[in-house]
Design a protein around this motif. Structure first.
Motif, PDB file in Angstrom:
ATOM      1  N   GLY A  14       6.939  11.776   1.821  1.00  0.00           N
ATOM      2  CA  GLY A  14       6.753  10.447   2.402  1.00  0.00           C
ATOM      3  C   GLY A  14       5.389   9.875   2.022  1.00  0.00           C
ATOM      4  N   VAL A  15       5.122   8.672   2.467  1.00  0.00           N
ATOM      5  CA  VAL A  15       3.858   7.997   2.213  1.00  0.00           C
ATOM      6  C   VAL A  15       2.919   8.343   3.354  1.00  0.00           C
ATOM      7  N   THR A  16       1.730   8.702   3.014  1.00  0.00           N
ATOM      8  CA  THR A  16       0.766   9.035   4.050  1.00  0.00           C
ATOM      9  C   THR A  16       0.148   7.760   4.600  1.00  0.00           C
ATOM     10  N   LEU A  17      -0.431   7.868   5.752  1.00  0.00           N
ATOM     11  CA  LEU A  17      -1.094   6.734   6.383  1.00  0.00           C
ATOM     12  C   LEU A  17      -2.235   6.230   5.511  1.00  0.00           C
ATOM     13  N   PHE A  18      -2.964   7.101   4.884  1.00  0.00           N
ATOM     14  CA  PHE A  18      -4.066   6.731   4.009  1.00  0.00           C
ATOM     15  C   PHE A  18      -3.567   5.911   2.818  1.00  0.00           C
ATOM     16  N   GLU A  19      -2.478   6.321   2.204  1.00  0.00           N
ATOM     17  CA  GLU A  19      -1.914   5.580   1.070  1.00  0.00           C
ATOM     18  C   GLU A  19      -1.453   4.200   1.505  1.00  0.00           C
ATOM     19  N   LEU A  20      -0.881   4.114   2.677  1.00  0.00           N
ATOM     20  CA  LEU A  20      -0.438   2.827   3.221  1.00  0.00           C
ATOM     21  C   LEU A  20      -1.626   1.904   3.462  1.00  0.00           C
ATOM     22  N   LEU A  21      -2.716   2.400   3.996  1.00  0.00           N
ATOM     23  CA  LEU A  21      -3.928   1.599   4.225  1.00  0.00           C
ATOM     24  C   LEU A  21      -4.528   1.114   2.908  1.00  0.00           C
ATOM     25  N   VAL A  22      -4.557   1.981   1.900  1.00  0.00           N
ATOM     26  CA  VAL A  22      -5.086   1.588   0.587  1.00  0.00           C
ATOM     27  C   VAL A  22      -4.231   0.475  -0.013  1.00  0.00           C
ATOM     28  N   ALA A  23      -2.923   0.586   0.099  1.00  0.00           N
ATOM     29  CA  ALA A  23      -2.022  -0.449  -0.438  1.00  0.00           C
ATOM     30  C   ALA A  23      -2.225  -1.771   0.293  1.00  0.00           C
ATOM     31  N   MET A  24      -2.396  -1.714   1.608  1.00  0.00           N
ATOM     32  CA  MET A  24      -2.617  -2.943   2.392  1.00  0.00           C
ATOM     33  C   MET A  24      -3.955  -3.580   2.036  1.00  0.00           C
ATOM     34  N   MET A  25      -4.986  -2.759   1.799  1.00  0.00           N
ATOM     35  CA  MET A  25      -6.290  -3.292   1.415  1.00  0.00           C
ATOM     36  C   MET A  25      -6.212  -3.962   0.041  1.00  0.00           C
ATOM     37  N   MET A  26      -5.479  -3.370  -0.871  1.00  0.00           N
ATOM     38  CA  MET A  26      -5.333  -3.971  -2.198  1.00  0.00           C
ATOM     39  C   MET A  26      -4.563  -5.287  -2.105  1.00  0.00           C
ATOM     40  N   LEU A  27      -3.533  -5.334  -1.277  1.00  0.00           N
ATOM     41  CA  LEU A  27      -2.772  -6.565  -1.071  1.00  0.00           C
ATOM     42  C   LEU A  27      -3.652  -7.644  -0.457  1.00  0.00           C
TER      43      LEU A  27
END
Length: 185
Positions: A14-27
């Motif tokens: 699955g996607v980790t919380l850290f990866e999700l935060l990085v993707a949201m910051m890039m967006l």
């Protein structure tokens, strides 16, 4: 059967919380950059439209003045054109009317309220009236507002060469009447 029999492979992670935060910051970063570019384009467009309106207003005003100056009346008794320009006041007897269209000749009067940035205009059909001496200026409440937000307008009549010199927004223009004659002619 419990969960012991299942084996998790690398493709099923699955996607980790850290990866999700990085993707949201890039967006968010891309969104802010796009907004900045769009906002700059909108501001540039508004400035361009404002400049176009100023140029169109200037051209319309100068075209009106040019037509009226072309139609200035020459008084053979006084041997001069019937025009007066001093300070914020311009008066001329002209055959080109914008209010009293059926009148043959009118006294066209422009008053520039430079403090308010407003040009007032009126016409008098009885241009021959002796009350309309050179220093006559009608009350502003009897005149129509011709233009607003006008800056840097100056009008001066040079009798020696029959030229109406108009400075508008720092640019100089010279308008010549059709019937101008020198003093010998």
């Amino acid at each position: 059967m419990g969960l012991r029999g299942f084996k998790i492979t690398a493709s099923e992670k699955g996607v980790t919380l850290f990866e999700l935060l990085v993707a949201m910051m890039m967006l968010a970063l891309v969104s802010v950059m796009l907004y900045s570019v769009l906002n700059a384009a909108i501001n540039f467009s508004e400035k361009g439209e404002s400049r176009i309106q100023i140029v169109e207003q200037e051209r319309s005003f100068l075209d009106l003045l040019r037509r009226q100056v072309h139609g200035i009346r020459y008084d053979p008794k006084q041997k001069k054109l019937q025009i007066f320009a001093e300070g914020d006041l311009l008066k001329m007897v002209t055959s080109t009317s914008i209010i009293e269209r059926d009148a043959g000749m009118v006294l066209a009067i422009y008053v520039n309220d430079s403090d308010a940035g407003i040009i007032y205009y009126t016409e008098k059909v009885d241009f021959y009236n002796v009350d309309y001496e050179e220093d006559y200026q009608p009350p502003l409440d009897e005149m129509v507002v011709l233009m607003k937000e006008v800056e840097g307008l100056e009008m001066e009549y040079a009798e020696e060469d029959g030229t109406l010199k108009v400075t508008y927004a720092g640019r100089g223009h010279e308008l010549f009447p059709r019937c101008w004659q020198d003093e010998e002619g």
